[in-house]
Design a protein around this motif. Structure first.
Motif, PDB file in Angstrom:
ATOM      1  N   SER A 179      61.650  81.879  45.679  1.00  0.00           N
ATOM      2  CA  SER A 179      62.246  81.992  47.015  1.00  0.00           C
ATOM      3  C   SER A 179      63.657  81.425  47.029  1.00  0.00           C
ATOM      4  O   SER A 179      63.861  80.267  46.651  1.00  0.00           O
ATOM      5  CB  SER A 179      61.414  81.227  48.049  1.00  0.00           C
ATOM      6  N   PRO A 180      64.638  82.215  47.466  1.00  0.00           N
ATOM      7  CA  PRO A 180      65.963  81.634  47.687  1.00  0.00           C
ATOM      8  C   PRO A 180      65.891  80.671  48.873  1.00  0.00           C
ATOM      9  O   PRO A 180      64.966  80.739  49.687  1.00  0.00           O
ATOM     10  CB  PRO A 180      66.836  82.848  48.013  1.00  0.00           C
ATOM     11  N   ASP A 181      66.859  79.788  48.975  1.00  0.00           N
ATOM     12  CA  ASP A 181      66.868  78.845  50.092  1.00  0.00           C
ATOM     13  C   ASP A 181      67.186  79.528  51.414  1.00  0.00           C
ATOM     14  O   ASP A 181      66.794  79.039  52.476  1.00  0.00           O
ATOM     15  CB  ASP A 181      67.888  77.730  49.825  1.00  0.00           C
ATOM     16  N   ALA A 182      67.906  80.644  51.362  1.00  0.00           N
ATOM     17  CA  ALA A 182      68.244  81.379  52.582  1.00  0.00           C
ATOM     18  C   ALA A 182      68.522  82.826  52.227  1.00  0.00           C
ATOM     19  O   ALA A 182      68.882  83.144  51.086  1.00  0.00           O
ATOM     20  CB  ALA A 182      69.454  80.756  53.274  1.00  0.00           C
ATOM     21  N   VAL A 183      68.330  83.712  53.218  1.00  0.00           N
ATOM     22  CA  VAL A 183      68.594  85.146  53.051  1.00  0.00           C
ATOM     23  C   VAL A 183      69.431  85.611  54.239  1.00  0.00           C
ATOM     24  O   VAL A 183      69.105  85.288  55.394  1.00  0.00           O
ATOM     25  CB  VAL A 183      67.280  85.963  52.997  1.00  0.00           C
ATOM     26  N   PHE A 184      70.511  86.349  53.963  1.00  0.00           N
ATOM     27  CA  PHE A 184      71.382  86.865  55.015  1.00  0.00           C
ATOM     28  C   PHE A 184      71.766  88.302  54.688  1.00  0.00           C
ATOM     29  O   PHE A 184      71.755  88.701  53.521  1.00  0.00           O
ATOM     30  CB  PHE A 184      72.651  86.017  55.135  1.00  0.00           C
ATOM     31  N   PRO A 185      72.154  89.093  55.705  1.00  0.00           N
ATOM     32  CA  PRO A 185      72.542  90.475  55.434  1.00  0.00           C
ATOM     33  C   PRO A 185      73.777  90.599  54.526  1.00  0.00           C
ATOM     34  O   PRO A 185      73.801  91.395  53.600  1.00  0.00           O
ATOM     35  CB  PRO A 185      72.824  91.048  56.828  1.00  0.00           C
ATOM     36  N   PHE A 186      74.809  89.803  54.836  1.00  0.00           N
ATOM     37  CA  PHE A 186      76.069  89.868  54.095  1.00  0.00           C
ATOM     38  C   PHE A 186      76.609  88.463  53.870  1.00  0.00           C
ATOM     39  O   PHE A 186      76.189  87.512  54.525  1.00  0.00           O
ATOM     40  CB  PHE A 186      77.122  90.683  54.879  1.00  0.00           C
ATOM     41  N   LEU A 187      77.580  88.348  52.977  1.00  0.00           N
ATOM     42  CA  LEU A 187      78.221  87.059  52.734  1.00  0.00           C
ATOM     43  C   LEU A 187      78.768  86.466  54.023  1.00  0.00           C
ATOM     44  O   LEU A 187      78.622  85.263  54.268  1.00  0.00           O
ATOM     45  CB  LEU A 187      79.342  87.235  51.696  1.00  0.00           C
ATOM     46  N   ARG A 188      79.412  87.290  54.843  1.00  0.00           N
ATOM     47  CA  ARG A 188      80.017  86.765  56.078  1.00  0.00           C
ATOM     48  C   ARG A 188      78.985  86.100  56.982  1.00  0.00           C
ATOM     49  O   ARG A 188      79.313  85.180  57.721  1.00  0.00           O
ATOM     50  CB  ARG A 188      80.740  87.888  56.825  1.00  0.00           C
ATOM     51  N   ASP A 189      77.727  86.552  56.907  1.00  0.00           N
ATOM     52  CA  ASP A 189      76.674  85.983  57.748  1.00  0.00           C
ATOM     53  C   ASP A 189      76.158  84.660  57.199  1.00  0.00           C
ATOM     54  O   ASP A 189      75.525  83.891  57.926  1.00  0.00           O
ATOM     55  CB  ASP A 189      75.506  86.967  57.858  1.00  0.00           C
ATOM     56  N   VAL A 191      78.046  82.200  55.814  1.00  0.00           N
ATOM     57  CA  VAL A 191      79.051  81.137  55.747  1.00  0.00           C
ATOM     58  C   VAL A 191      78.640  79.889  56.514  1.00  0.00           C
ATOM     59  O   VAL A 191      78.733  78.761  55.995  1.00  0.00           O
ATOM     60  CB  VAL A 191      80.420  81.661  56.237  1.00  0.00           C
ATOM     61  N   HIS A 192      78.165  80.033  57.742  1.00  0.00           N
ATOM     62  CA  HIS A 192      77.824  78.863  58.561  1.00  0.00           C
ATOM     63  C   HIS A 192      76.717  78.049  57.882  1.00  0.00           C
ATOM     64  O   HIS A 192      76.791  76.810  57.820  1.00  0.00           O
ATOM     65  CB  HIS A 192      77.384  79.300  59.962  1.00  0.00           C
ATOM     66  N   TRP A 193      75.697  78.730  57.365  1.00  0.00           N
ATOM     67  CA  TRP A 193      74.604  78.036  56.676  1.00  0.00           C
ATOM     68  C   TRP A 193      75.132  77.276  55.447  1.00  0.00           C
ATOM     69  O   TRP A 193      74.775  76.130  55.210  1.00  0.00           O
ATOM     70  CB  TRP A 193      73.526  79.024  56.259  1.00  0.00           C
ATOM     71  N   ILE A 194      75.990  77.934  54.682  1.00  0.00           N
ATOM     72  CA  ILE A 194      76.540  77.311  53.475  1.00  0.00           C
ATOM     73  C   ILE A 194      77.329  76.052  53.825  1.00  0.00           C
ATOM     74  O   ILE A 194      77.178  75.011  53.194  1.00  0.00           O
ATOM     75  CB  ILE A 194      77.427  78.312  52.693  1.00  0.00           C
ATOM     76  N   ILE A 195      78.158  76.144  54.837  1.00  0.00           N
ATOM     77  CA  ILE A 195      78.983  74.996  55.226  1.00  0.00           C
ATOM     78  C   ILE A 195      78.113  73.820  55.645  1.00  0.00           C
ATOM     79  O   ILE A 195      78.417  72.655  55.353  1.00  0.00           O
ATOM     80  CB  ILE A 195      79.957  75.399  56.339  1.00  0.00           C
ATOM     81  N   ARG A 196      76.997  74.089  56.307  1.00  0.00           N
ATOM     82  CA  ARG A 196      76.123  73.016  56.773  1.00  0.00           C
ATOM     83  C   ARG A 196      75.434  72.301  55.621  1.00  0.00           C
ATOM     84  O   ARG A 196      74.948  71.180  55.776  1.00  0.00           O
ATOM     85  CB  ARG A 196      75.074  73.560  57.745  1.00  0.00           C
ATOM     86  N   GLN A 197      75.369  72.940  54.450  1.00  0.00           N
ATOM     87  CA  GLN A 197      74.742  72.285  53.308  1.00  0.00           C
ATOM     88  C   GLN A 197      75.655  71.199  52.786  1.00  0.00           C
ATOM     89  O   GLN A 197      75.483  70.526  51.903  1.00  0.00           O
ATOM     90  CB  GLN A 197      74.400  73.300  52.215  1.00  0.00           C
TER      91      GLN A 197
END
Length: 197
Positions: A179-189, A191-197
């Motif tokens: 399992s990946p830690d998160a799944v999103f439609p596109f890279l742009r979607d 970004v917010h999750w990545i920054i919060r890490q």
């Protein structure tokens, strides 16, 4: 293992290793092709991907591209063409306000059993050594099962994007209990999750 664009960056002023966002190229930043990306004309960005890189940079995240390019080992594309593609990528990301710190690529075919071709984590280890990166604070973003496995093996958090081969990868990973830690439609979607890490 080869590298393209890049500048050496030392650990931050407090002496700590830095986090990084590692991005697969084809299917994450640009549209992929079953016939490989063989020319500048075939390199077409996915909408919003350059702006996403700029947003990550503004949030203080280093961005490094990590890409398998077996088309070189297969004789489909030469190194100078790949270099021109990566120069254009860096220029266009720069025009969007972003910066790619480095581009590492594996030129080998799968049968060569190298240590750099994803899912092997060799390119991430090389980038970490070169740029003072803390892999445990970093994120690997990809559209394939190989990308996610690579990130996990290197100790990174992982994001699967459904662009490119992402939907097939999600099914493959589920079948193998990964399992990946998160799944999103596109890279742009993502970004917010990545920054919060």
């Amino acid at each position: 293992m080869k590298n393209g664009i890049g500048q050496d960056e030392a650990p931050d002023r407090r002496g700590r290793s830095k986090p990084c966002v590692f991005l697969d190229r084809d299917g994450v930043i640009n549209h992929d092709s079953a016939d490989y990306i063989k020319s500048l004309d075939e390199f077409v960005p996915i909408e919003g991907s350059y702006e996403a890189i700029a947003r990550l940079n503004r949030a203080g995240r280093m961005v490094i591209v990590i890409t398998n390019q077996s088309a070189i080992g297969r004789g489909i594309i030469d190194g100078s063409t790949l270099e021109r593609i990566h120069e254009r990528l860096a220029e266009e990301v720069g025009a969007a306000g972003g910066h790619i710190t480095d581009i590492l690529f594996c030129p080998h075919r799968p049968d060569e059993k190298c240590s750099c071709r994803k899912p092997e984590p060799g390119m991430l280890f090389e980038a970490a050594a070169r740029h003072g990166i803390d892999l445990s604070r970093s994120v690997m973003v990809g559209d394939s099962a190989k990308d996610i496995e690579c990130g996990i093996r290197a100790g990174c958090k992982t994001v699967l994007v459904l662009s490119g081969n992402g939907r097939q990868a999600l099914e493959s990973l589920k079948n193998r209990g990964i399992s990946p830690d998160a799944v999103f439609p596109f890279l742009r979607d993502a970004v917010h999750w990545i920054i919060r890490q």
